[in-house]
Design a protein around this motif. Sequence first.
Motif, short mmCIF file in Angstrom:
data_model
loop_
_atom_site.label_atom_id
_atom_site.label_comp_id
_atom_site.label_asym_id
_atom_site.label_seq_id
_atom_site.Cartn_x
_atom_site.Cartn_y
_atom_site.Cartn_z
N THR A 45 -18.52 -1.50 -62.08
CA THR A 45 -19.64 -1.95 -62.91
C THR A 45 -19.20 -2.83 -64.08
O THR A 45 -19.99 -3.65 -64.56
CB THR A 45 -20.42 -0.74 -63.46
N ARG A 47 -17.32 -5.28 -63.91
CA ARG A 47 -17.16 -6.66 -63.42
C ARG A 47 -18.41 -7.50 -63.68
O ARG A 47 -18.38 -8.71 -63.57
CB ARG A 47 -16.87 -6.67 -61.91
N PHE A 48 -19.51 -6.83 -64.01
CA PHE A 48 -20.78 -7.52 -64.29
C PHE A 48 -20.96 -7.57 -65.80
O PHE A 48 -20.76 -6.58 -66.50
CB PHE A 48 -21.95 -6.74 -63.66
N ARG A 50 -23.38 -9.81 -69.07
CA ARG A 50 -24.37 -10.81 -69.49
C ARG A 50 -23.85 -11.52 -70.72
O ARG A 50 -23.21 -10.93 -71.57
CB ARG A 50 -25.69 -10.13 -69.83
N ALA A 55 -25.72 -14.34 -66.45
CA ALA A 55 -25.03 -13.14 -65.98
C ALA A 55 -23.86 -13.57 -65.11
O ALA A 55 -23.95 -14.55 -64.36
CB ALA A 55 -25.98 -12.25 -65.20
N TYR A 56 -22.78 -12.83 -65.22
CA TYR A 56 -21.55 -13.16 -64.50
C TYR A 56 -21.02 -11.95 -63.76
O TYR A 56 -21.16 -10.81 -64.22
CB TYR A 56 -20.48 -13.64 -65.49
N LEU A 57 -20.38 -12.22 -62.66
CA LEU A 57 -19.65 -11.21 -61.92
C LEU A 57 -18.22 -11.71 -61.81
O LEU A 57 -17.99 -12.84 -61.34
CB LEU A 57 -20.24 -11.01 -60.52
N LEU A 66 -24.02 -15.92 -61.81
CA LEU A 66 -24.89 -15.38 -60.77
C LEU A 66 -26.27 -15.99 -60.85
O LEU A 66 -26.77 -16.27 -61.96
CB LEU A 66 -25.03 -13.86 -60.94
N ALA A 71 -28.63 -11.26 -60.39
CA ALA A 71 -28.25 -10.54 -61.60
C ALA A 71 -29.19 -9.36 -61.84
O ALA A 71 -28.74 -8.25 -62.17
CB ALA A 71 -28.25 -11.48 -62.80
N ILE A 74 -28.34 -6.54 -59.41
CA ILE A 74 -27.12 -5.82 -59.80
C ILE A 74 -27.40 -4.93 -61.01
O ILE A 74 -26.92 -3.78 -61.05
CB ILE A 74 -25.97 -6.81 -60.06
N GLU A 75 -28.18 -5.41 -61.95
CA GLU A 75 -28.55 -4.56 -63.10
C GLU A 75 -29.30 -3.32 -62.64
O GLU A 75 -29.06 -2.22 -63.16
CB GLU A 75 -29.39 -5.35 -64.10
#
Length: 178
Positions: A45, A47-48, A50, A55-57, A66, A71, A74-75
């Motif tokens: 988690t 790795r994610f 904002r 939002a980035y992974l 993303l 995003a 994933i949230e």
Amino acid sequence: MPSEELSQQLRRCLNDDTLPLEARIIGSLTSLYAMPTTRIVELTTDRFNRDGNDAYLTIDRHPVLLPPKLAVLIERQIASPSGHTSVLQRPHDGTPGFLFPGRPPSRPRRAESVHQCMRKNGLPGIHARNTAMMEAITDLPPIVVSDLFGLHPNTAYVWAQYAQNSWSEYLEAVQATE
């Protein structure tokens, strides 16, 4: 898999609320970033993240922007991992939890069960990954694909050679029919 079919799969993953949340995320990551299931289930988690509206992974070492719909998915997964309570999802030792926790939650979900879920929902895995990789390797230099997708440079080079060979055979076939 034809590129148009890959695009349809991606649209389905991002928009079809009848699909399980995990399948939607995994299908999107496979279609967009050519990630193998074995690497997707290992994502944690942390790795994610904002940054404002973006939002980035983090894939391998690099944060990847993303799409907003992915995003949000994933949230939702982080807030309520399917099949597990939030208490079970968080390891007691302070390490980040898996984005797709298994049983026990301190371990990632098994790739085999993910493949089964994807097949059950009509989402191709390896075919989508191969098409996404071919599209990436034809658009970007192998070293960029290597860095972006966390591949060994030799693997990216082999994919580039394969893409080049595929195109040359295709062009030869097209010219022969004219």
